[in-house]
Design an enzyme around this catalytic site. Structure first.
Site, mmCIF file in Angstrom:
data_model
loop_
_atom_site.group_PDB
_atom_site.id
_atom_site.type_symbol
_atom_site.label_atom_id
_atom_site.label_comp_id
_atom_site.label_asym_id
_atom_site.label_seq_id
_atom_site.Cartn_x
_atom_site.Cartn_y
_atom_site.Cartn_z
ATOM 1 N N LYS A 292 -23.314 11.569 -49.377
ATOM 2 C CA LYS A 292 -21.958 10.970 -49.690
ATOM 3 C C LYS A 292 -21.922 9.437 -49.733
ATOM 4 O O LYS A 292 -21.441 8.732 -50.852
ATOM 5 C CB LYS A 292 -20.777 11.557 -49.079
ATOM 6 C CG LYS A 292 -20.477 12.929 -49.402
ATOM 7 C CD LYS A 292 -19.395 13.703 -48.754
ATOM 8 C CE LYS A 292 -19.294 15.096 -49.132
ATOM 9 N NZ LYS A 292 -17.934 15.688 -48.490
ATOM 10 N N ASP A 337 -12.288 15.201 -52.435
ATOM 11 C CA ASP A 337 -11.760 15.796 -51.170
ATOM 12 C C ASP A 337 -10.422 15.214 -50.904
ATOM 13 O O ASP A 337 -9.546 15.893 -50.400
ATOM 14 C CB ASP A 337 -12.616 15.392 -50.057
ATOM 15 C CG ASP A 337 -14.010 16.206 -50.249
ATOM 16 O OD1 ASP A 337 -14.041 17.495 -50.602
ATOM 17 O OD2 ASP A 337 -15.301 15.626 -49.728
HETATM 18 P P1 NAP Z 1 -19.512 15.588 -39.930
HETATM 19 O O1 NAP Z 1 -19.095 14.266 -40.805
HETATM 20 O O2 NAP Z 1 -20.777 15.888 -39.524
HETATM 21 O O3 NAP Z 1 -18.243 15.492 -38.617
HETATM 22 C C1 NAP Z 1 -18.257 16.378 -37.538
HETATM 23 C C2 NAP Z 1 -17.031 16.207 -36.722
HETATM 24 O O4 NAP Z 1 -16.999 17.464 -35.998
HETATM 25 C C3 NAP Z 1 -17.151 15.111 -36.020
HETATM 26 O O5 NAP Z 1 -16.038 14.602 -35.868
HETATM 27 C C4 NAP Z 1 -17.746 15.819 -34.630
HETATM 28 O O6 NAP Z 1 -17.354 14.898 -33.281
HETATM 29 C C5 NAP Z 1 -17.186 17.148 -34.721
HETATM 30 N N1 NAP Z 1 -17.739 18.113 -33.878
HETATM 31 C C6 NAP Z 1 -18.933 18.651 -34.322
HETATM 32 N N2 NAP Z 1 -19.018 19.532 -33.306
HETATM 33 C C7 NAP Z 1 -18.193 19.740 -32.272
HETATM 34 C C8 NAP Z 1 -18.127 20.131 -31.098
HETATM 35 N N3 NAP Z 1 -18.825 21.086 -30.925
HETATM 36 N N4 NAP Z 1 -16.802 19.803 -30.405
HETATM 37 C C9 NAP Z 1 -16.018 18.900 -30.650
HETATM 38 N N5 NAP Z 1 -16.132 18.198 -31.802
HETATM 39 C C10 NAP Z 1 -17.193 18.638 -32.948
HETATM 40 O O7 NAP Z 1 -19.053 16.775 -40.578
HETATM 41 P P2 NAP Z 1 -18.137 16.975 -41.984
HETATM 42 O O8 NAP Z 1 -18.883 16.845 -43.335
HETATM 43 O O9 NAP Z 1 -16.889 16.211 -42.019
HETATM 44 O O10 NAP Z 1 -17.625 18.506 -41.926
HETATM 45 C C11 NAP Z 1 -16.785 19.071 -40.905
HETATM 46 C C12 NAP Z 1 -16.461 20.379 -41.263
HETATM 47 O O11 NAP Z 1 -15.451 20.419 -42.312
HETATM 48 C C13 NAP Z 1 -17.394 21.375 -41.395
HETATM 49 O O12 NAP Z 1 -17.072 22.781 -40.862
HETATM 50 C C14 NAP Z 1 -17.449 21.747 -42.884
HETATM 51 O O13 NAP Z 1 -17.664 22.753 -43.300
HETATM 52 C C15 NAP Z 1 -15.787 21.514 -43.338
HETATM 53 N N6 NAP Z 1 -15.543 21.054 -44.771
HETATM 54 C C16 NAP Z 1 -14.726 21.712 -45.358
HETATM 55 C C17 NAP Z 1 -14.737 21.234 -46.847
HETATM 56 C C18 NAP Z 1 -13.744 22.132 -47.742
HETATM 57 O O14 NAP Z 1 -13.634 21.880 -48.768
HETATM 58 N N7 NAP Z 1 -13.148 23.128 -47.105
HETATM 59 C C19 NAP Z 1 -15.316 20.195 -47.348
HETATM 60 C C20 NAP Z 1 -16.018 19.350 -46.411
HETATM 61 C C21 NAP Z 1 -16.282 19.836 -45.132
HETATM 62 P P3 NAP Z 1 -17.987 13.884 -32.831
HETATM 63 O O15 NAP Z 1 -17.726 12.654 -33.529
HETATM 64 O O16 NAP Z 1 -17.977 13.885 -31.592
HETATM 65 O O17 NAP Z 1 -19.725 14.212 -33.199
#
Ligand code: NAP
Length: 524
Positions: A292, A337
């Site tokens: 992205k 988004d």
């Molecule tokens: P990302 O950029 O990798 O961010 C992940 C976030 O989750 C970070 O804040 C990380 O914290 C936290 N995290 C990960 N594992 C954790 C754990 N075990 N305990 C506590 N915090 C944890 O990922 P992203 O792209 O934002 O995606 C995140 C989620 O949103 C995914 O599940 C994805 O499927 C979902 N999503 C949904 C949509 C939709 O349209 N519904 C769209 C996009 C994403 P740290 O900073 O501490 O690492």
């Protein structure tokens, strides 16, 4: 017209008969019998005699990915015998003909001459094709393992400049699109497998997916191409909903998973080669992890039109490509988004964005989605508390967006249960398959009630533990499915200028997730 061919390993004749029947029922227009295991010729002839479908008979050498241990001359004799007693085509490797030289003559009349490289692109790719053209064959077949998605473009070029019917395919995950777009570029055939166990080469698409998910019967030279760029990308649900939307609206498009290796250079090289190959007619891209930010940088370097919201968030999840004949494509970068998050909330609450002013909202997570949620809510004047496992990341995010209309502060994730917010939005992967027993709230949610909204961006499973905790407290809920469909619908509208068939998109996504619930992780 490019035919759909199902390859079948002939090990046991009764099983092969059943497989042929299943393949034809599933839509195979041609069947390849792989007789590497050297079944009796009479048994092979009995297979061919039954169904009214064209056959290719292949006895692949171990040098080119097969299991046949017969010598080159024995293999050729076997195929000659079958060819002389049937109307089937036979497949013989170019290397085998080179090895046998004059003793290979006379060759079977319906001959596919082939070359396979499982290690990567053959250094002599174009010479191999010249050598094939010199042989008295009906069809040329060239197959290699793609090193990157860009190898597909070379396969398409081979098809466009063919001197005789040709099969040009790339193996492996990087080569998937060569198998699907074979029809757009007029290949003689493409291969699709009956199931995962019966793949004869890495990266084959299941025939069921080829027919329904990838709209095989509707593909033509004119079909416009779209796709999701990411790594990994094979489990993305985006092809499911976008191809359903194309089907629903009768729009002549195909949406593909596009595996592009991490890193800006890979992203840039992909964009340059795919945009530069006009015959592909690439019209739109969804961008997911980890590209992205790369998409924003690329579009900025190209001085493309950029949605100010995408610039503010620092991430582009959608590229629209406008093409006029003979012109350099016009590029536009968006972030859908952002509005998907806001619209999911406001529609659920029956309010307008202005009504978010002063609302106290907890955003859990400070990654890509957390950042988008914070930017969106702060721009509407909400008071946002960012809870994140890594507190410093939450603090940096809060500092960046605080005062941009709304107020943003950071807090530690452990404090979430003490908080008192009107909305809780999970943007972490906590609760995502396979860790479905986890919730960002832990076992004890904060005080929730009918006036609280709980929004979980995770959509696999559809009803996460967090959503179930909210339901138990009679709180209002928004699931990740809602957001996912909205961001995709906005992409569809940006690309096609047609209203998105949202209900169909939602239904098809729920069906897929329901069918595969708790089986595989999904990405955006
Ligand atoms: P990302 O950029 O990798 O961010 C992940 C976030 O989750 C970070 O804040 C990380 O914290 C936290 N995290 C990960 N594992 C954790 C754990 N075990 N305990 C506590 N915090 C944890 O990922 P992203 O792209 O934002 O995606 C995140 C989620 O949103 C995914 O599940 C994805 O499927 C979902 N999503 C949904 C949509 C939709 O349209 N519904 C769209 C996009 C994403 P740290 O900073 O501490 O690492």
């Amino acid at each position: 017209m490019t035919r759909l061919c199902v390859p079948i390993f002939v090990t046991e004749i009764a099983r092969a008969k059943r497989d042929i029947a299943t393949a034809i029922e599933a839509g195979a227009e041609i069947v390849e019998l792989r007789i590497d295991g050297n079944p009796s010729t009479e048994a092979v002839l009995s297979l061919i005699a039954g169904p009214r479908v064209p056959f290719i008979v292949t006895c692949r050498s171990t040098d080119e990915g097969g299991n046949c241990t017969l010598s080159a001359i024995q293999r050729l004799e076997l195929l000659r015998n079958i060819a002389s007693r049937t109307s089937s085509m036979v497949d013989v490797e170019l290397a085998t003909l080179h090895e046998l030289s004059a003793t290979a003559q006379p060759l079977p009349s319906e001959l596919i001459i082939s070359s396979h490289d499982f290690n990567g692109r053959p250094a002599r790719l174009h010479n191999l094709i010249l050598e094939m053209n010199e042989q008295p064959a009906t069809v040329n077949k060239i197959v290699w393992t793609a090193r990157s998605i860009r190898d597909n473009i070379e396969a398409f070029e081979i098809l466009r400049t063919r001197q005789r019917p040709t099969i040009a395919l790339c193996m492996g995950e990087h080569g998937l699109i060569s198998r699907i777009l074979a029809r757009k570029f007029g290949a003689f055939l493409t291969f699709a497998s009956l199931d995962r166990e019966r793949e004869t080469a890495p990266g084959q698409v299941l025939i069921a997916d080829m027919k329904s998910l990838f709209r095989w019967d509707f593909l033509s030279q004119k079909t416009k191409v779209y796709g999701v760029v990411g790594s990994p990308v094979s489990h993305s649900m985006s092809p499911v909903i976008h191809n359903a939307a194309f089907e629903d609206t009768g729009f002549d498009g195909i949406y593909l998973p596009l595996l592009v290796n991490p890193g800006y250079e890979s992203f840039k090289a992909f964009m340059e080669s795919f945009l530069g190959f006009g015959a592909l007619d690439l019209r739109g891209l969804s961008i997911t992890i980890p590209h992205k930010e790369n998409a924003l940088r690329y579009l900025s370097e190209k001085s493309a039109e950029l949605d100010p919201l995408a610039v503010r968030i620092g991430a582009v999840n959608t590229i629209a490509i406008e093409r006029d004949d003979n012109a350099i494509p016009g590029l536009r970068g968006l972030n859908t988004d952002y509005s998907a998050i806001l619209d999911s909330i406001t529609e659920r609450l029956g309010i307008r964005r202005e009504n978010l002013v002063g609302c106290r909202i907890a955003v859990i997570g400070a990654g890509g989605t957390g950042r988008t949620a914070v930017a969106a809510l702060a721009s509407c004047g909400a008071t946002v508390v960012v809870y994140n496992r890594t507190r410093e990341r939450a603090a940096a995010l809060a500092a960046e967006f605080d005062g941009k209309s709304g107020h943003v502060v950071a807090a530690s994730l452990e404090k979430i249960c003490d908080s008192c917010c009107q909305m809780y939005i999970n943007t972490t992967s906590i609760g995502m398959h396979p860790s479905t027993n986890a919730s960002p709230f832990g076992p004890l949610p904060p005080k929730l009630g009918p006036d609280t909204l709980v929004f979980d961006a995770v959509y696999n499973p559809m009803r996460t533990l967090m959503i179930r905790q909210a339901e138990e407290a009679n709180a209002k809920t928004v699931t990740g499915v809602e957001m996912f469909v909205r961001q995709a619908a906005a992409q569809f509208e940006a690309w096609t200028h047609l209203p998105a068939p949202i209900e169909r998109m939602k239904r098809v996504l729920k069906d897929r997730l329901g069918a595969g619930e708790n089986s595989e992780p999904k990405s955006g």
